[in-house]
Design a protein around this motif. Structure first.
Motif, PDB file in Angstrom:
ATOM      1  N   THR A  38       0.829  -1.205   0.000  1.00 56.56           N
ATOM      2  CA  THR A  38       0.000   0.000   0.000  1.00 56.56           C
ATOM      3  C   THR A  38       0.864   1.254   0.000  1.00 56.56           C
ATOM      4  O   THR A  38       0.607   2.208  -0.747  1.00 56.56           O
ATOM      5  N   LYS A  39       1.934   1.223   0.823  1.00 58.13           N
ATOM      6  CA  LYS A  39       2.772   2.421   0.886  1.00 58.13           C
ATOM      7  C   LYS A  39       3.580   2.600  -0.387  1.00 58.13           C
ATOM      8  O   LYS A  39       3.854   3.736  -0.794  1.00 58.13           O
ATOM      9  N   ILE A  41       2.477   1.879  -3.341  1.00 55.13           N
ATOM     10  CA  ILE A  41       1.534   2.492  -4.283  1.00 55.13           C
ATOM     11  C   ILE A  41       1.506   4.004  -4.100  1.00 55.13           C
ATOM     12  O   ILE A  41       1.622   4.778  -5.055  1.00 55.13           O
ATOM     13  N   LEU A  42       1.399   4.442  -2.833  1.00 54.86           N
ATOM     14  CA  LEU A  42       1.341   5.881  -2.569  1.00 54.86           C
ATOM     15  C   LEU A  42       2.669   6.547  -2.923  1.00 54.86           C
ATOM     16  O   LEU A  42       2.697   7.648  -3.486  1.00 54.86           O
ATOM     17  N   SER A  60       1.091   2.409 -10.544  1.00 55.59           N
ATOM     18  CA  SER A  60       0.553   2.183  -9.203  1.00 55.59           C
ATOM     19  C   SER A  60      -0.822   1.527  -9.267  1.00 55.59           C
ATOM     20  O   SER A  60      -1.154   0.763  -8.359  1.00 55.59           O
TER      21      SER A  60
END
Lengths: 95, 160, 118
Positions: A38-39, A41-42, A60
């Motif tokens: 998740t991180k 992706i950000l 992403s």
């Protein structure tokens, strides 16, 4: 300021790697890898804006999909020790 | 048939939004891929109320807007628990009974419980949900009643 | 009206970068929680902070920075995926751990027994 945001995500990823390497059980490691994804992706999105190339967002989107499928596949493998078990419920038996 | 049309409309919108290149060759490739994925969805037999729930989109979106506000309220508690110098948590397992009947409503309800920080749904058996909560005092069954009611109204309709 | 729009256009990049920074700080807080909490199930709660609020704030910030509407749409798609897949993988993790017999720690825990990994 956007550089500081990217740096914050990098620090968070580095700290999460500790849990992924050190985690006592398998599930801790899978959890760490999932939230690492998740991180990432950000971070990919933020890096795209930092470098002035928002095309990184395509990567992403793809990473979000692969991250989810990878988590489910790892959990399924360690639960059934095989990928050949169907996960679909038969129609009719509503639980 | 409505499920087919909903799926095709959503796939077309997704393709057009993600591509950004509107030339004849690329558009025709997009049409081919949309047709292919619709045929695959038909062959997998997943085109039903759960596979393409676009008919209830307005209710689901308004439920979602309410849920985002709840999530931000619940986040504050977990952030405080993370930052406190002395570790002070009180985990508990709570058993809930839901009034949702259809599988879609139950999925929406269990996903909302998991999405709210501080509570995770562990198992679902019939209409009983086992919830693990970070603070026992915030996880009494009455706390979930409104979410239960709203998710049922959003995905099944009828009286709220 | 045009002056207000002009001021908004001037504030927008600063606000967007600030929201991205808040998202990054929330990600660090969630990671600290994952490192500190004593057992698997409570770590799951800390990780869900990252999945929800850090992702939402960072993506709203990036939406304010975006030059075209196409990029705003792509960010919306990323947000939708994260919100649909995050709870599913959390529930799959919790369910797999529960089925495999990982017992949660129950009851109040305070004091600094952080290194006590079960």
């Amino acid at each position: 300021m956007i550089g500081a945001a990217a740096l914050a995500f990098v620090i968070a990823i580095a700290l999460m790697l500790i849990r992924a390497l050190y985690g006592p059980t398998l599930y801790d490691r899978v959890l760490a890898v999932n939230s690492l994804g998740t991180k990432i992706i950000l971070l990919l999105g933020v890096m795209g804006f930092l470098l002035g190339r928002p095309d990184f967002l395509d990567i992403s989107v793809l990473y979000a999909l692969i991250n989810f499928v990878a988590t489910i596949a790892i959990l399924k493998f360690f639960r059934y020790r095989s990928f050949q078990v169907p996960l679909i419920r038969k129609s009719g038996d509503r639980q | 048939m409505g499920y087919f049309i909903g799926l095709i409309v959503v796939l077309t919108g997704l393709w057009l939004g993600l591509s950004g290149l509107y030339k004849t060759l690329i558009l025709s490739l997009g049409v081919v891929s949309i047709i292919l994925s619709t045929i695959l969805a038909y062959r997998f037999d997943i085109l039903d109320r759960e596979g393409s729930p676009y008919g209830r989109l307005p209710q689901l979106i308004s439920y979602w807007a309410w849920l985002v506000v709840e999530i931000f309220k619940a986040n504050w508690v977990v952030v405080k628990a993370c930052l406190r110098a002395q570790l002070d948590i009180n985990p508990a397992l709570v058993k809930l009974k839901t009034c949702c009947e259809s599988d879609l409503a139950r999925t929406v309800f269990a996903n909302s419980i998991t999405l709210t920080p501080g509570t995770v749904s562990v198992t679902i058996e019939g209409d009983k949900i086992l919830v693990h909560a970070l603070y026992e005092e915030e996880a009494h069954p009455e706390a979930f009643e409104e979410m239960d009611r709203r998710s049922r109204a959003a995905s099944d309709g009828g009286r709220a | 009206m045009t002056e207000i729009m002009g001021i908004l256009m001037q504030i927008k990049p600063v606000l967007g970068a600030f929201l991205c920074l808040v998202g990054g700080v929330l990600a660090i807080i969630g990671t600290v929680g994952v490192l500190r909490f004593p057992d698997f199930y409570s770590r799951l709660h800390a990780a869900s902070v990252i999945d929800t609020s850090a992702a939402t704030l960072a993506i709203i910030g990036m939406m304010l920075l975006a030059p075209t509407w196409l990029i705003v749409f792509k960010l919306g798609v990323v947000w939708l995926f994260l919100f649909l897949t995050g709870p599913t993988s959390s529930h799959a993790l919790a369910n797999a751990a529960h089925t495999a017999g990982v017992e949660p720690l129950i009851g109040r825990r305070n004091g600094d027994d952080e290194g006590a990994d079960s």
